[in-house]
Every structure is written in structure tokens, then in C-alpha cells.
Write a protein that holds these residues in place. Structure first.
Motif, PDB file in Angstrom:
ATOM      1  N   MET A 146       0.818  -1.198   0.000  1.00 13.63           N
ATOM      2  CA  MET A 146       0.000   0.000   0.000  1.00 13.63           C
ATOM      3  C   MET A 146       0.860   1.259   0.000  1.00 13.63           C
ATOM      4  O   MET A 146       2.087   1.195   0.190  1.00 13.63           O
ATOM      5  CB  MET A 146      -0.937  -0.032   1.205  1.00 13.63           C
ATOM      6  N   ALA A 147       0.220   2.403  -0.196  1.00  9.93           N
ATOM      7  CA  ALA A 147       0.950   3.673  -0.296  1.00  9.93           C
ATOM      8  C   ALA A 147       1.707   4.010   0.981  1.00  9.93           C
ATOM      9  O   ALA A 147       2.745   4.677   0.941  1.00  9.93           O
ATOM     10  CB  ALA A 147      -0.022   4.796  -0.652  1.00  9.93           C
ATOM     11  N   ASN A 148       1.206   3.534   2.126  1.00  9.42           N
ATOM     12  CA  ASN A 148       1.878   3.813   3.411  1.00  9.42           C
ATOM     13  C   ASN A 148       2.999   2.818   3.715  1.00  9.42           C
ATOM     14  O   ASN A 148       3.590   2.842   4.794  1.00  9.42           O
ATOM     15  CB  ASN A 148       0.863   3.820   4.556  1.00  9.42           C
ATOM     16  N   GLY A 149       3.281   1.933   2.772  1.00  3.72           N
ATOM     17  CA  GLY A 149       4.344   0.954   2.948  1.00  3.72           C
ATOM     18  C   GLY A 149       3.891  -0.372   3.518  1.00  3.72           C
ATOM     19  O   GLY A 149       4.640  -1.350   3.503  1.00  3.72           O
ATOM     20  N   GLU A 150       2.651  -0.430   4.030  1.00  2.73           N
ATOM     21  CA  GLU A 150       2.141  -1.684   4.584  1.00  2.73           C
ATOM     22  C   GLU A 150       1.900  -2.698   3.473  1.00  2.73           C
ATOM     23  O   GLU A 150       1.428  -2.350   2.381  1.00  2.73           O
ATOM     24  CB  GLU A 150       0.823  -1.420   5.325  1.00  2.73           C
ATOM     25  N   ARG A 151       2.243  -3.947   3.758  1.00  2.09           N
ATOM     26  CA  ARG A 151       2.062  -4.998   2.778  1.00  2.09           C
ATOM     27  C   ARG A 151       0.899  -5.914   3.160  1.00  2.09           C
ATOM     28  O   ARG A 151       0.787  -6.341   4.301  1.00  2.09           O
ATOM     29  CB  ARG A 151       3.326  -5.860   2.647  1.00  2.09           C
ATOM     30  N   ILE A 152       0.066  -6.193   2.182  1.00  2.00           N
ATOM     31  CA  ILE A 152      -0.972  -7.200   2.331  1.00  2.00           C
ATOM     32  C   ILE A 152      -0.464  -8.447   1.626  1.00  2.00           C
ATOM     33  O   ILE A 152      -0.259  -8.450   0.409  1.00  2.00           O
ATOM     34  CB  ILE A 152      -2.297  -6.746   1.699  1.00  2.00           C
ATOM     35  N   ASP A 153      -0.217  -9.500   2.376  1.00  2.00           N
ATOM     36  CA  ASP A 153       0.266 -10.734   1.766  1.00  2.00           C
ATOM     37  C   ASP A 153      -0.805 -11.331   0.872  1.00  2.00           C
ATOM     38  O   ASP A 153      -1.989 -11.389   1.236  1.00  2.00           O
ATOM     39  CB  ASP A 153       0.654 -11.754   2.838  1.00  2.00           C
ATOM     40  N   GLY A 154      -0.376 -11.791  -0.298  1.00  2.00           N
ATOM     41  CA  GLY A 154      -1.278 -12.494  -1.191  1.00  2.00           C
ATOM     42  C   GLY A 154      -1.125 -13.996  -1.017  1.00  2.00           C
ATOM     43  O   GLY A 154      -0.425 -14.465  -0.119  1.00  2.00           O
ATOM     44  N   LEU A 155      -1.749 -14.758  -1.897  1.00  2.00           N
ATOM     45  CA  LEU A 155      -1.691 -16.208  -1.806  1.00  2.00           C
ATOM     46  C   LEU A 155      -0.368 -16.759  -2.334  1.00  2.00           C
ATOM     47  O   LEU A 155       0.012 -17.880  -2.003  1.00  2.00           O
ATOM     48  CB  LEU A 155      -2.854 -16.831  -2.577  1.00  2.00           C
ATOM     49  N   GLY A 156       0.316 -15.980  -3.165  1.00  5.86           N
ATOM     50  CA  GLY A 156       1.596 -16.423  -3.689  1.00  5.86           C
ATOM     51  C   GLY A 156       1.493 -17.537  -4.722  1.00  5.86           C
ATOM     52  O   GLY A 156       2.484 -18.198  -5.025  1.00  5.86           O
ATOM     53  N   ILE A 157       0.326 -17.734  -5.276  1.00  3.99           N
ATOM     54  CA  ILE A 157       0.154 -18.761  -6.307  1.00  3.99           C
ATOM     55  C   ILE A 157       0.776 -18.300  -7.621  1.00  3.99           C
ATOM     56  O   ILE A 157       1.338 -19.105  -8.373  1.00  3.99           O
ATOM     57  CB  ILE A 157      -1.339 -19.092  -6.484  1.00  3.99           C
TER      58      ILE A 157
END
Length: 250
Positions: A105-116
Motif C-alpha cells: 500500500m501507499a503507506n508501505g504496509e504490505r498485504i500478503d497475497g496467496l503467492g500462487i
């Protein structure tokens, strides 16, 4: 004959008429005597990915994406196994991003995805909005010279997606921005998974892509047969008019 088509999170991921993709798949099945078995599934519901023929995931906001990734994480192994087994998946915008490694995100926070999928997305400083024309990769056409060779759609995203190893773009952007507005690539393909930023909805504007998804689903069932041709003259004319109009602006 029937095909099981699952619309995942229809109550939360349905931007810009994405539900129209389900309607298109269902109609193109019925016109050929194939009965579409449409399923809808939302948060917390049990899913049997292996029994599905086509899985559709639409687009939504960053907030919704964060909630839904957590829900999908608990059944990541089952989804991954189904995809490796040839499950046909169409994922639009937020759905596309969730299948990747992460969304920053713009604030540097990461949302983990499924990584598929070996893709990742980083929020940009401006939105990438407008109509898009994509020249399809030849591998997508699967040697069928009769298919339209372009995709058209509408994009509206701030995330910039980049592709890693083992995946390929759907094609080259000839009008619009695509994955990130930098490398002229749009979407992704991995096995029978198709990810894209094209809304509109996508499939009514691109009946050749809808039929490709149906063909792949039938092949996974062991039914290697050509689909009955439909009269797509009006759809193809509308598609070509849009391509011509946009390329004049390029």
C-alpha cells in the motif's frame, strides 16, 4: 453436459459490472446446449475447488482485498492443487492481485497475497484509468487464426503489478496502461489462470476469450472438442470499432 462455474465473493468483489463475465459464460454455454451450474460463495463458506470447472474472482477495494485474502489463506493449498490440476481461473483487478505475492500500500504496509502467481503489486501515486487495447500473445490464441487478436476493456487501478518467473503477460498494451503503465504488459497467464485489470465487463467485449476459457474447462474434463460456432458478428464488430477508435487516439 454441464460446467460448474463458481463466482467467488460476488457480494464484495463486483466492480464495473464484473458479474457480466458470469452472465456471458452462462449464456455461451446455454447457446451450445451446455448447462451452466452457477455457484456463488462468500466469506467462510466451504469450497471444493477440484470439483469446479471455472472459478471467477472479480475486483474490489484494498480494504475488501485484505479481508478476503485472510479467508482464502485457510484454503490456499486446495486452491493451489486445483490450479496445478488445470482449474480455469479468471481473476480481475483485486482478484488478480490477491493471487500474487503481495500488495504494498501507499503507506508501505504490505498485504500478503496467496503467492500462487509470481507477481507483486505496489501502489502508485496516481490512478491508471481508461480504455485499453491489448495485442494478445500468440500463445493465448493457441494457433487459432480465426480468433480476434486483441482484447478491449476498461481499467481503473492505482496498483502497479509486476511479473516474475514462470508467468507470461496476456499481451502487449497498444492503448492504455495495463499492469503498471511502464512495461507495456497487461495481465498474466499461468497454466489455466488468467489475471487482468480489464473490467467493463471483460468477456462480453471479448467473446473469443470467453470461449477459450470454456474450451480449456472442457479439455480438463477430457472433452477435447471444438465448440459450436456462434454468430458473433455484432460482438466482433463492436470490438473492432472500439479498437479502431482507440488506436486513432494513440
Amino acid at each position: 453436459m454441464n460446467l460448474k462455474i463458481c463466482h467467488l465473493y460476488p457480494d464484495l468483489l463486483d466492480l464495473y459490472g464484473d458479474r457480466g463475465n458470469i452472465l456471458t459464460l452462462a449464456a455461451r454455454c446455454r447457446w451450445r446446449g451446455i448447462e451452466p451450474d452457477i455457484q456463488q460463495a462468500s466469506l467462510g463458506e466451504d469450497l471444493d475447488f477440484m470439483s469446479m470447472d471455472i472459478l471467477f474472482i472479480g475486483g474490489g477495494s484494498d480494504r475488501e482485498q485484505g479481508l478476503l485474502v485472510q479467508d482464502l489463506m485457510r484454503r490456499e493449498d486446495e486452491l493451489r492443487k486445483a490450479i496445478e490440476n488445470g482449474l480455469v481461473v479468471l481473476a480481475i483487478c483485486g482478484g488478480y492481485q490477491m493471487l500474487g505475492k503481495y500488495y504494498q500500500m501507499a503507506n508501505g504496509e504490505r498485504i500478503d497475497g496467496l503467492g500462487i502467481l509470481d507477481v507483486w503489486t505496489i501502489a502508485g501515486t496516481k490512478r491508471l484509468i481508461g480504455n485499453v487495447v491489448v495485442e494478445l500473445n500468440q500463445t493465448i490464441l493457441e494457433g487459432d487464426s480465426q480468433r480476434l487478436k486483441t482484447l478491449v476493456g476498461f481499467e481503473n487501478h492505482s496498483g502497479k503489478t509486476h511479473l516474475g518467473e514462470g508467468v507470461s503477460p496476456l499481451g502487449k498494451v497498444v492503448f492504455g496502461n495495463g499492469n503498471n503503465g511502464e512495461d507495456s504488459e497487461e495481465g498474466v497467464r499461468y497454466l489455466n489462470v488468467f489475471g487482468t485489470y480489464l473490467h467493463g465487463p471483460l468477456l462480453p467485449k471479448n467473446p473469443h476469450l470467453a470461449d477459450l476459457l470454456l474450451e480449456l474447462a472442457l479439455k480438463r474434463r477430457g472433452i477435447d472438442t471444438l465448440l459450436l460456432n456462434l454468430d458473433d458478428r455484432l460482438e466482433e464488430l463492436a470490438h473492432k470499432v472500439m479498437v479502431k477508435r482507440l488506436l486513432k487516439q494513440a
